[in-house]
Design a protein around this motif. Structure first.
Motif, mmCIF file in Angstrom:
data_model
loop_
_atom_site.group_PDB
_atom_site.id
_atom_site.type_symbol
_atom_site.label_atom_id
_atom_site.label_comp_id
_atom_site.label_asym_id
_atom_site.label_seq_id
_atom_site.Cartn_x
_atom_site.Cartn_y
_atom_site.Cartn_z
ATOM 1 N N SER A 242 40.327 29.869 33.587
ATOM 2 C CA SER A 242 39.318 30.363 34.523
ATOM 3 C C SER A 242 39.762 30.164 35.965
ATOM 4 C CB SER A 242 37.990 29.637 34.267
ATOM 5 O OG SER A 242 37.008 30.045 35.196
ATOM 6 N N THR B 61 42.440 32.567 36.707
ATOM 7 C CA THR B 61 41.871 33.899 36.910
ATOM 8 C C THR B 61 41.243 34.021 38.293
ATOM 9 O OG1 THR B 61 41.416 34.067 34.537
ATOM 10 C CG2 THR B 61 40.260 35.585 35.982
ATOM 11 N N VAL B 62 40.504 32.951 38.664
ATOM 12 C CA VAL B 62 39.875 32.975 39.993
ATOM 13 C C VAL B 62 40.931 32.998 41.085
ATOM 14 C CG1 VAL B 62 38.452 31.633 41.577
ATOM 15 C CG2 VAL B 62 37.768 31.842 39.193
ATOM 16 N N GLU C 71 43.998 34.133 40.842
ATOM 17 C CA GLU C 71 44.610 35.464 40.863
ATOM 18 C C GLU C 71 43.685 36.475 41.516
ATOM 19 O OE1 GLU C 71 45.484 36.272 36.817
ATOM 20 O OE2 GLU C 71 47.251 34.947 36.737
ATOM 21 N N LYS C 72 42.392 36.329 41.226
ATOM 22 C CA LYS C 72 41.429 37.248 41.842
ATOM 23 C C LYS C 72 41.388 37.059 43.357
ATOM 24 C CE LYS C 72 36.634 38.788 41.440
ATOM 25 N NZ LYS C 72 35.339 38.551 40.756
ATOM 26 N N ARG D 212 44.523 38.493 44.726
ATOM 27 C CA ARG D 212 44.436 39.957 44.816
ATOM 28 C C ARG D 212 43.511 40.380 45.937
ATOM 29 N NH1 ARG D 212 44.138 39.523 39.127
ATOM 30 N NH2 ARG D 212 41.872 39.840 39.227
ATOM 31 N N THR D 213 42.398 39.616 46.078
ATOM 32 C CA THR D 213 41.461 39.947 47.149
ATOM 33 C C THR D 213 42.109 39.767 48.515
ATOM 34 O OG1 THR D 213 39.626 39.221 45.741
ATOM 35 C CG2 THR D 213 39.190 39.422 48.093
ATOM 36 N N GLU E 220 44.427 42.523 49.000
ATOM 37 C CA GLU E 220 43.675 43.745 49.300
ATOM 38 C C GLU E 220 43.146 43.714 50.732
ATOM 39 O OE1 GLU E 220 42.098 47.507 48.393
ATOM 40 O OE2 GLU E 220 43.525 46.251 47.297
#
Length: 571
Positions: free
Chosen positions: A332, A335-336, A338-339, A342-343, A346
């Motif tokens: 988790s 994942t956070v 990586e998110k 990515r954010t 971005e």
């Protein structure tokens, strides 16, 4: 009515059953008595009464009293030296003593041992032994005192009678109480196949000892050695089997020993019956106590092993669960992270695009306006009609360029904001509509030849607006950068396995190889002719990413460009 009747008399039937069991066990005790002595080697009713009190509770005491009264009346009734009143008095006192013995034992089991089956732990087994030794003093003391006060026994024999009575009751409890409680508990585990092998060896060994006793040379020695030979086998039963099997072996050994001793056979026969009985009672007491303590110790050890095994299993499960939870937490967090990464990427991308956007918008929007203003000033000063028409054409071109730029900005904004919409797509009318809208994209030059091949047998589901934006930008680039003679645009569409493959090929100017890695960047121009805004392929790439597709461009300068698209169907 048929159900209520037995329930109504259940306690009465229980009392009668207890009394009957007590009486029958008393007959067994009298059957095993020595001749010419009033003492008994074992008194089974003491063990029966104690066990029934533990199992049934205090409600069983009337049955014990009745059974003891009847058994003692029957025992003394044929004595010519005692009158009926004396017999009844003695029997009543003995019955009271036997009842108090069982009731007291049950009370001590509840308040001290606190377990109706005290043979699970060695500590409780020892406590059961102490309770037995104590409560038997009550029955023996009251019984011997009743005989003394009714002049059946003398002062010289009082102490001996108390001791004989006491040890007979102790032996009875040690033999029969554990046996009945073990029967009530039942066999907790099935006998495993390897245990049957042990039982076979046990029976073979016992049979071998019996046949060796028949050999004259060994008979006398083995007969005297029997108590020592039997003990290892009883310990074997206690160590390898549950208490029910072990105490059954002890009970069988005790009853057989008592019977053969009463008929003057066996290793326990001494000069007088009292001495023989005392030796026999000591032997029975030793094997009973040893078996009970060893069985309780083995049971306790097995329970501890099971608890440790269960604890290990639970510990392994807890470790696995905790490990799984930690893995889930790590996953988790990853994942956070990586998110977030990515954010951040971005956001960084959007910030860069925003900077470029502000710069390019300010330049590309002002350039057509400045051109229009300059042409208007020139038109005012120049009075020739032909020049004014040229100025108007140039103003129109600048206005179209600005309109195209604003349209691309709106397409980009809409693509980033709107969710993907699932619609039924037929590519033939979609491509025809795109070519029709781009028919007058330029006002000069020859018309473009289009070659369209579409292989579609059923509807394809995707986002129509985004497909239209993709086709419009790619085809408009092919038209805008066409060659000066015989421009051709080939469109090839094929749908298979829920995917559409589009190939758009032209024979235009082409793109230099060093520009290909950057053509999807915002406001990047591969040429310096100023015909485009640099947003077209950027919008195409963003729209394809929204549809989870991919794009590849192969281009050669002077020969043309081929754009390959693969877009999956929206489920």
């Amino acid at each position: 009515m048929n159900i209520k009747l037995p329930l109504k008399y259940q306690r009465d039937l229980q009392i009668i059953g207890v009394a009957l069991l007590y009486y029958l066990s008393a007959r067994l005790g009298y059957f095993l008595a020595f001749e010419n002595t009033t003492a008994l080697p074992t008194w089974p009713p003491s063990g029966i009464a104690f066990a029934l009190m533990i199992l049934l509770g205090r409600s069983a005491w009337p049955g014990i009293t009745i059974g003891a009264l009847v058994a003692n009346v029957m025992a003394y009734w044929n004595n010519p030296n005692l009158g009926a009143q004396t017999i009844i008095t003695i029997s009543c006192f003995i019955a009271i003593g036997n009842t108090l013995e069982a009731v007291t034992g049950n009370y001590l089991m509840k308040v001290w041992i606190k377990d109706p089956y005290p043979f699970r732990h060695a500590k409780n087994a020892f406590r059961f032994l102490f309770v037995t030794l104590f409560v038997c003093v009550i029955g023996a003391g009251i019984g011997a005192a009743s005989l003394f006060y009714n002049h059946v026994t003398s002062t010289d024999t009082l102490l001996r009678n108390v001791f004989s009575w006491w040890i007979g009751n102790v032996v009875g409890i040690l033999l029969f109480t554990p046996f009945i409680l073990a029967i009530a508990q039942g066999m907790k585990q099935r006998i495993k196949p390897k245990k049957f092998l042990e039982i076979g060896i046990f029976l073979f060994s016992v049979t071998s000892i019996y046949f060796l006793l028949q050999v004259d040379y060994l008979a006398m020695t083995l007969e005297r050695s029997l108590p020592f030979l039997v003990l290892p086998f009883l310990l074997w039963l206690a160590f390898r089997f549950e208490l029910l099997v072990a105490i059954s072996g002890v009970l069988t050994t005790a009853l057989v020993s008592v019977y053969y001793t009463t008929v003057n056979n066996g290793p326990f026969v001494l000069t007088t019956p009292d001495d023989s009985m005392l030796l026999l009672q000591i032997f029975i007491g030793v094997i009973s106590i040893t078996t009970l303590i060893l069985s309780a110790t083995v049971k306790e050890r097995i329970d501890v092993q099971h608890e440790l095994q269960k604890f290990n299993e639970n510990l392994e499960a807890m470790v696995e669960e905790r490990t799984r939870a930690l893995n889930d937490e790590i996953t988790s967090r990853r994942t956070v992270e990586e998110k977030i990464q990515r954010t951040n990427q971005e956001l960084s991308k959007r910030n860069t695009e925003l900077d470029n956007f502000v710069y390019s918008v300010s330049h590309d929007l002002r350039a057509p306006i400045a051109s229009v203003l300059g042409l208007i000033n020139l038109a005012r000063k120049d009075q020739e009609a032909t020049m004014k028409d040229m100025y108007l054409d140039m103003i129109n071109k600048s206005a179209l360029q600005q309109d195209h730029f604003i349209k691309e900005i709106l397409d980009q904004s809409r693509n980033s904001r709107l969710e993907v919409k699932r619609e039924e797509i037929f590519f033939e009318p979609l491509i025809d509509e795109t070519f029709s809208q781009l028919k007058f994209a330029t006002s000069t030059g020859k018309s473009v030849e289009k070659i369209i091949r579409i292989k579609q047998e059923k509807p394809f589901y995707s986002d129509r607006w985004r497909l239209k934006v993709i086709l419009n930008n790619i085809i408009s680039n092919a038209i805008r950068y066409r060659n000066g003679k015989d421009p051709v645009i080939k469109v090839d569409v094929e749908i298979a396995d829920h995917n559409v493959t589009l190939s758009i090929e032209d024979n235009g100017k082409g793109i230099e190889r060093e520009h290909l890695p950057n053509i999807y960047k915002m406001f990047y121009r591969a040429t310096d002719d100023g015909a485009g805004s640099g947003l077209g392929l950027y919008i195409v790439k963003e729209a394809i990413d929204k549809l989870n597709g991919n794009i590849s461009i192969d281009s050669t300068v002077g020969k043309g460009t081929t754009v390959n698209l693969r877009i999956p169907e929206i489920a």
